[in-house]
Design a protein around this motif. Structure first.
Motif, PDB file in Angstrom:
ATOM      1  N   ARG A 154       7.331   8.019 -20.465  1.00  0.00           N
ATOM      2  CA  ARG A 154       8.222   9.786 -20.592  1.00  0.00           C
ATOM      3  C   ARG A 154       8.726   9.897 -19.021  1.00  0.00           C
ATOM      4  O   ARG A 154      10.339   9.605 -19.405  1.00  0.00           O
ATOM      5  N   PHE A 155       8.859   9.115 -17.845  1.00  0.00           N
ATOM      6  CA  PHE A 155       9.091   8.820 -16.978  1.00  0.00           C
ATOM      7  C   PHE A 155      10.939   8.053 -17.317  1.00  0.00           C
ATOM      8  O   PHE A 155      12.520   8.550 -16.981  1.00  0.00           O
TER       9      PHE A 155
ATOM     10  N   GLU B 237      -3.215  15.017 -18.303  1.00  0.00           N
ATOM     11  CA  GLU B 237      -3.677  13.806 -19.684  1.00  0.00           C
ATOM     12  C   GLU B 237      -5.108  13.244 -18.841  1.00  0.00           C
ATOM     13  O   GLU B 237      -5.583  12.925 -19.527  1.00  0.00           O
TER      14      GLU B 237
ATOM     15  N   ARG C 145       2.093   5.832 -19.757  1.00  0.00           N
ATOM     16  CA  ARG C 145       2.417   7.260 -21.001  1.00  0.00           C
ATOM     17  C   ARG C 145       3.617   8.147 -19.810  1.00  0.00           C
ATOM     18  O   ARG C 145       4.652   8.608 -20.476  1.00  0.00           O
ATOM     19  N   ALA C 146       3.401   8.200 -18.218  1.00  0.00           N
ATOM     20  CA  ALA C 146       3.766   8.795 -17.494  1.00  0.00           C
ATOM     21  C   ALA C 146       4.964   7.791 -17.706  1.00  0.00           C
ATOM     22  O   ALA C 146       6.282   8.311 -17.316  1.00  0.00           O
TER      23      ALA C 146
ATOM     24  N   TYR D  35       0.582  14.150 -16.878  1.00  0.00           N
ATOM     25  CA  TYR D  35      -0.371  13.138 -16.853  1.00  0.00           C
ATOM     26  C   TYR D  35      -1.185  14.162 -15.764  1.00  0.00           C
ATOM     27  O   TYR D  35      -2.654  13.164 -16.402  1.00  0.00           O
TER      28      TYR D  35
ATOM     29  N   VAL E 167       6.790  15.500 -16.765  1.00  0.00           N
ATOM     30  CA  VAL E 167       6.157  14.026 -16.571  1.00  0.00           C
ATOM     31  C   VAL E 167       4.784  14.478 -15.221  1.00  0.00           C
ATOM     32  O   VAL E 167       3.500  14.096 -15.972  1.00  0.00           O
TER      33      VAL E 167
ATOM     34  N   PRO F 234      -3.006   7.751 -19.891  1.00  0.00           N
ATOM     35  CA  PRO F 234      -1.827   7.693 -19.590  1.00  0.00           C
ATOM     36  C   PRO F 234      -1.048   7.764 -18.233  1.00  0.00           C
ATOM     37  O   PRO F 234       0.107   8.376 -18.035  1.00  0.00           O
ATOM     38  N   TYR F 235      -1.412   6.760 -17.525  1.00  0.00           N
ATOM     39  CA  TYR F 235      -0.017   6.404 -16.282  1.00  0.00           C
ATOM     40  C   TYR F 235       0.837   5.669 -17.218  1.00  0.00           C
ATOM     41  O   TYR F 235       1.729   6.018 -16.754  1.00  0.00           O
TER      42      TYR F 235
END
Lengths: 219, 219
Positions: free
Chosen positions: B95-96, A75, B91-92, A72, A68, B88-89
């Protein structure tokens, strides 16, 4: 791009994955060494779920889980070298193999390293069957990423240097030329890649640490 | 954008994740129902590693693993509604949690559903402890994605409708208002969201299928 901190542990291949990308992209950061035997309030605060390294702190915001974190970083700092292919399909393939190695192969490889006798033989055969897919994937290529190192190569780093040391300690022969010839060749290319080579943790010290954890395991 | 096929199985929550996104984005596709008891050459050819659904075929190229497929769809058809946050944060973080639910929570929930007596009580407590992180994450929000459904909501779909049916069949009370109040509220919001509601598989038929697999399990 603000303040970047990496909470990691020396010798951890998961930490190493992130360190490699930060170095590749030349991202200035502070490295905070974590004592895994006595976890810090900083780690517990920022990764309360898994309580594991690595954790990336970007302007105080935490991201955990190496794969992850890697996405990050890719991106957020889009310039410079990249581990992820530009094409969405190739990116999906890379994500698939990285996930496969983490979730399926690593547990099987560790099982083989921790067992003995017949149980080890069975675990070894199972791990080899799983790794054959990766062996086939890298056939005819220098790296999983093609001519350059990509996400799958970095994800598989544990399978190269780290697992070779573990195998030596516990007397295991799993990734061999007769069973996994392409993977063996990849390991050779990977650990001798100039950037990888100069950044691998010291073998002697890593052997000492792993011996502490695994020395009493089956031989 | 070429030919899109989805190999899936009726009632599979992993297939459903991908179907929801294809529908949300209005991506025309052919759905190919797989018989999991007698796997087709098409599935075995395109997902030889896991031999599982869902598999997306885009112009003949295969992508497996629902979370990998979702990201591929998001990156290939960038127009229309999106499950992944723009930032992006965020999104991370998404995903986590999706990874956490798949790798950590689902096995713990299934363990609780498949055990009995003291073993079930222990498994139940463990699953609740793991789910508390998600309960806390959705606190004060309508969905994990905020006001709209996002990646984590779709990833957690198994924890809503599907796991409720399994729990009913095996007589398990795991996600309850006293232990996981915010998650309970989220389930209510999620299954009553108009788009979700009209696309959920029939409860009666799903109960029949799960009963076949779980009916003989501990009650």
């Amino acid at each position: 791009m603000g303040e970047v901190k990496l909470i990691g542990a020396w010798g951890s291949s998961m930490t190493w994955r992130v360190q490699m990308l930060l170095k590749m992209k030349g991202i200035e950061h502070e490295y905070v060494e974590e004592d895994l035997a006595n976890k810090s309030p900083l780690l517990l605060q920022h990764n309360p779920v898994h309580k594991k390294v690595p954790v990336l702190l970007h302007n105080g915001k935490a991201i955990a889980e190496s794969l992850v974190i890697i996405q990050y970083i890719e991106e957020t700092w889009e310039n410079g070298p990249s581990l992820l292919p530009k094409n969405p399909y190739d990116r999906a393939v890379a994500r698939f193999w990285a996930k496969y190695f983490d979730e399926t192969c690593i547990p099987a490889m560790l099982k083989a390293s921790k067992t003995a006798g017949e149980e080890r033989e069975k675990a070894k055969e199972e791990a080899i069957e799983l790794l054959k897919f990766l062996d086939n994937e890298v056939k005819g290529k220098k790296f999983f990423g093609g001519d350059t190192i990509g996400l799958v190569d970095i994800a598989l780093s544990f399978g190269s240097y780290w697992f070779d040391i573990i195998s030596e300690i516990v007397g295991l022969e799993l990734i061999t030329k007769d069973k996994l010839p392409n993977l063996c060749q990849w390991i050779d290319e990977f650990v001798n890649h100039s950037f990888v080579k100069e950044n691998l943790p010291d073998r002697g010290r890593l052997t000492q640490i792993f011996t502490m954890f695994l020395g009493s395991a089956a031989k």
